[in-house]
Design an enzyme around this catalytic site. Structure first.
Site, PDB file in Angstrom:
ATOM      1  N   VAL A 164       0.834  -1.206   0.000  1.00  0.00           N
ATOM      2  CA  VAL A 164       0.000   0.000   0.000  1.00  0.00           C
ATOM      3  C   VAL A 164       0.867   1.253   0.000  1.00  0.00           C
ATOM      4  CG1 VAL A 164      -1.700   1.326   1.305  1.00  0.00           C
ATOM      5  CG2 VAL A 164      -1.947  -1.150   1.103  1.00  0.00           C
ATOM      6  N   ALA A 165       1.965   1.214   0.769  1.00  0.00           N
ATOM      7  CA  ALA A 165       2.845   2.372   0.845  1.00  0.00           C
ATOM      8  C   ALA A 165       3.556   2.632  -0.471  1.00  0.00           C
ATOM      9  CB  ALA A 165       3.874   2.163   1.955  1.00  0.00           C
TER      10      ALA A 165
ATOM     11  N   GLU B 113      -0.967   5.650  -5.434  1.00  0.00           N
ATOM     12  CA  GLU B 113      -2.377   5.728  -5.830  1.00  0.00           C
ATOM     13  C   GLU B 113      -2.727   7.041  -6.514  1.00  0.00           C
ATOM     14  OE1 GLU B 113      -1.367   4.833  -2.841  1.00  0.00           O
ATOM     15  OE2 GLU B 113      -2.382   3.028  -2.141  1.00  0.00           O
TER      16      GLU B 113
ATOM     17  N   ASP C 136       2.207  25.025 -42.086  1.00  0.00           N
ATOM     18  CA  ASP C 136       1.705  25.551 -43.355  1.00  0.00           C
ATOM     19  C   ASP C 136       1.837  27.072 -43.315  1.00  0.00           C
ATOM     20  OD1 ASP C 136       0.472  25.542 -45.827  1.00  0.00           O
ATOM     21  OD2 ASP C 136      -1.525  25.715 -44.975  1.00  0.00           O
TER      22      ASP C 136
ATOM     23  N   ASP D 223      -1.173  12.946   0.881  1.00  0.00           N
ATOM     24  CA  ASP D 223      -0.255  13.046  -0.251  1.00  0.00           C
ATOM     25  C   ASP D 223      -1.012  13.449  -1.512  1.00  0.00           C
ATOM     26  OD1 ASP D 223       1.815  12.337   1.312  1.00  0.00           O
ATOM     27  OD2 ASP D 223       2.207  10.396   0.385  1.00  0.00           O
TER      28      ASP D 223
END
Length: 805
Positions: free
Chosen positions: A270-271, A275, A317, A645
């Site tokens: 998980v760390a 995510e 162009d 975070d």
């Protein structure tokens, strides 16, 4: 190349309805098969095609298998929200492009069964006789049978900015497209005159269709951002897997089994899983997309914005992009400028618009009447005062036209050589002035008067230099691009002299520079594709702009294709990644600036996020290696990753770019999101954070019980991560120089997250979910004080680095 249809013979009566129906059934409708619209479900599925997303799904599955349903639900929610954000952004862009589509020629006038009929353009077939007049969009490729002062605007197909004179006289077989004066082509516009033409090709068999078919051969490549994200994701996955295995091995050697063995490993997984990374990237690109929309650029694919930030070459162009796309009188030569303009207007058929900024008719004549109107000379007044007595229309053989009026004056204009042959009075310096104008890329018209009703014994009174003028903002944008290390390459269907003159005026072609490096005149669709491929083969990141169908294959081949929204064709917009609503080169440079700023924001946000993950990894790993009980539970780490975070990282990506973003050269194409300086910062920030958390845990463990020690470690890590977000805004300047209030989103998120952290410590429901307890006032102050240490150390490091670089 278009060819005559077998078995179809010209006839003044045209095809019969029965024959046309038979051919339509055999050949199919006169339509282009462009790239089909992506269904909504494919856009949605594409949002989840990422290594980071796969890693998150894996963590979600593992958490479910071991009973951590809350963790799994939180991870899954983040994944779904991220996917939906990306989906809705791209879906809206696709729908906006669909709204821009317009049929190339919705209706066509054909002769069938001996009479003129207006039918759907899709229903025309080879052998049909087209009736043409000024303003018509040609429905299919056709060979001219009759042409009366006929000219066509073919810029969308050939890039030629001026009308092309057409004639029924058979041309040279297999001549280049721009030189087939006896043909008209699908998608072009009749500028002047009338005519009849027999259709020889429809649908994908036209020149327009041939170019559209080339799009299938162009490649779709991963963008630089996608490549970098893939590399970063794989590295993080390897780090995650390696540490999880190491912690599991340590636990097994210490005799742990079951959940005691799995819990630290799950905590590490998980760390380690970032995510917030997919959401950060998606939000950064979505914000950039919205900012670009406000600056007249419709971004069809989110990653296109960042990819522009890597651009090293812009192939553009000329007509309508670098120039206004509207012919204008750039220069007047002669003893009396008013007399020159009055004579030129007296020999014109164009109608001035009510606002006197444009008109209807031949673009050259429109330019003349607009320039004259600015000096209070108007054709409508001349017609009223001096009505026409006779008219000698322009034709390709005479290369001039004249109008004899009731005042006894013949007003004439035409090519310099044509007027000079008919003139008995030519002022000194006229030849030199004409040559000088032509050398600077101007289309030169000689203006003359006569005293009799015929084109003899003329007096040349002046010259007009006409051209499509450059956009002033495009000149500034090219200079900005050059300062940013980006090369501008002009590709046009215009004549070489015109192309070189405009390139010099725009600052693309510098004195002493080889023209073939940056200017390509008379370019065909194949040439444009080859030029883009050559630049790509040199390792350059190529942006290609265009509006005509002839630009579409090159747009698809380029790393980033940019189509014109106002003048661009349907096929071109389908091939593009970005559509410019204002057809302006300056908008492209603005997009590059936005792209560079977005990469900066993604880089600093990713570094902030990964540094936090490294701190969490270090805390759990060191604790496991020293045989401590689990310092942080998986739910703690998930809370930190997704709230303390993730939210600040999302605020970081909304920062405006620095003032120096366009004074630096483009990033190397293989430069990773996290380079050496970023990884050094990550390791330093992670180490400081780990020391603070382990220090408070060991101190509390000696004086308090395990739950209170874990409680303090959790709060210190949260407070430290939140406060460190202010340091992450700039890698070189301390936060007080950047400005604490210059990103109010970040400030509000940090304050709100601090309050949320305090709240979960004091609410019974969240105390049970997170297995934590309340913090006393002294513990709050202690947690904030220790949590602020990483911020202070990192800011001091910046000052030391500035003092001793």
């Amino acid at each position: 190349m278009s060819s005559e249809p077998d078995g179809v013979k010209p006839s003044v009566n045209g095809l019969t309805s029965a024959a046309a129906a038979r051919l339509l059934d055999e050949i199919g409708p006169n339509e282009l098969r462009v790239k089909s619209e992506k269904p909504a479900w494919r856009l949605l599925v594409a949002q989840f095609n990422s290594p980071v997303i796969w890693m998150l799904f894996a963590a979600c599955v593992v958490s479910t298998l071991v009973g951590e349903v809350l963790d799994a639900a939180a991870i899954g929610t983040i994944v779904v929200i991220n996917g939906l954000v990306g989906f809705f952004q791209e879906y809206r862009a696709e729908k906006a492009v669909i709204a821009l589509r317009a049929m190339t020629a919705p209706r066509a006038r054909v002769i069938r069964d001996g009479r003129t009929q207006a039918i759907a353009a899709a229903a025309v077939v080879p052998g049909d006789l087209l009736s043409l007049e000024a303003g018509d969009v040609v429905a299919a490729d056709a060979r001219l049978l009759e042409a009366n002062v006929l000219s066509a605007m073919e810029a969308a197909l050939t890039g030629e900015s001026t009308p092309v004179t057409k004639t029924a006289q058979p041309g040279v077989p297999n001549a280049p497209l721009a030189q087939r004066s006896d043909h008209v082509f699908a998608g072009t516009v009749i500028a002047t005159g009338t005519g009849f033409a027999q259709i020889i090709a429809t649908g994908m068999h036209t020149e327009l269709g041939r170019i559209a078919g080339m799009l299938a051969a162009a490649t779709d490549e991963s963008t630089p951002l996608q490549t970098r994200l893939g590399v970063l994701s794989r590295r993080l996955m390897i780090i995650c897997l390696g540490i999880v295995i190491a912690v599991a091995a340590l636990g097994w050697r210490q005799g742990l089994t079951g959940m005691d063995l799995l819990l630290p490993a799950i905590s590490l997984a998980v760390a380690a899983v970032p995510e917030g990374l997919p959401a950060i990237v998606t939000i950064a690109l979505a914000v950039g997309m919205q900012r670009m929309a406000a600056r007249h650029a419709l971004v069809r694919r989110l990653t296109a914005v960042e990819t522009l930030g890597c651009a090293t070459v812009i192939c553009t162009d000329k007509t309508g992009t670098l120039t206004t796309g509207i012919m204008a009188v750039r220069e007047v030569w002669g003893q009396d400028h008013l007399r020159v303009l009055e004579t030129a207007v007296g020999c014109s058929d164009a109608e001035l618009s009510l606002d006197e900024q444009g008109g209807i008719g031949d673009p050259t004549e429109v330019a003349i009447v607009v320039a004259a109107a600015k000096r209070s000379i108007r054709l409508i007044e001349i017609e009223a005062e001096r009505p026409r007595a006779s008219v000698y229309p322009f034709d390709a053989d005479r290369k001039c036209m004249s109008i004899y009026r009731m005042d006894g004056i013949l007003y004439a204009k035409g090519a310099v050589e044509a007027i000079s042959e008919r003139a008995t009075v030519i002022p000194p310096g006229a030849g030199e002035a004409a040559a000088d104008m032509a050398a600077r890329g101007l289309r030169v018209l000689a203006i003359a008067i006569g005293r009799v009703d015929r084109e003899t014994d003329l007096e040349l009174i002046g010259l007009l230099g006409i051209a499509d003028p450059p956009r002033t903002e495009a000149i500034d944008a090219i200079a900005r691009a050059k300062a940013a290390g980006i090369r501008t390459v002009m590709i046009t269907g215009d004549h070489e002299l015109t192309a070189h003159a405009i390139a010099q005026e725009m600052g693309i072609l510098q004195p002493g520079q080889a023209a073939e490096d940056v200017v390509h005149a008379r370019a065909t669709p194949e040439d444009k594709l080859r030029i883009v491929q050559e630049w790509k083969s040199r390792g350059e990141v190529v942006a290609m702009t265009g509006d005509g169908v002839n630009d579409a294959p090159a747009l698809r081949e380029a790393h980033i294709g940019i189509a014109m929204g106002r003048t661009g064709t349907e096929v071109t917009r389908e091939a593009a990644d970005i559509v410019l609503a204002d057809d302006n080169f300056a908008t492209i440079v603005a997009a590059i600036e936005e792209g560079r700023s977005i990469f900066e924001n993604i880089r600093k946000s990713t570094a902030y996020l990964v540094a936090g993950n490294m701190a969490e990894l270090a805390v759990v790993f060191v604790g496991a290696a020293l045989g401590f009980p689990t310092l942080l539970l998986p739910i703690h780490l998930l809370w930190i990753n997704l709230v303390t975070d993730g939210l600040p990282a999302l605020a970081l990506v909304t920062d405006r770019g620095t003032s120096t973003v366009m004074s630096r050269p483009p990033r190397p194409v293989h430069e990773q999101i996290l380079g050496g300086p970023e990884w050094r910062h990550i390791l330093l920030a992670g180490a400081i954070q780990m020391i603070c958390v382990m220090g408070i845990f060991l101190w509390a463990r000696d004086t308090r019980d395990l739950d209170e020690a874990r409680n303090l470690a959790f709060s210190v890590l949260v407070f430290g991560e939140l406060l460190r977000a202010f340091s992450a805004r700039d890698p070189d300047r301390p936060f007080w120089e950047v400005g604490l209030f210059s990103n109010m989103k970040l400030l509000l998120i940090v304050v709100a997250s601090l309050l949320a952290q305090l709240a979960i410590h004091h609410m019974p429901a969240t105390q049970e979910i997170f297995q934590i307890s309340a913090l006393s006032l002294a513990d709050c102050a202690l947690s904030l004080g220790v949590g602020a240490l990483p911020l202070l150390v990192l800011e001091v490091e910046k000052l030391v680095r500035r003092r001793f670089p």
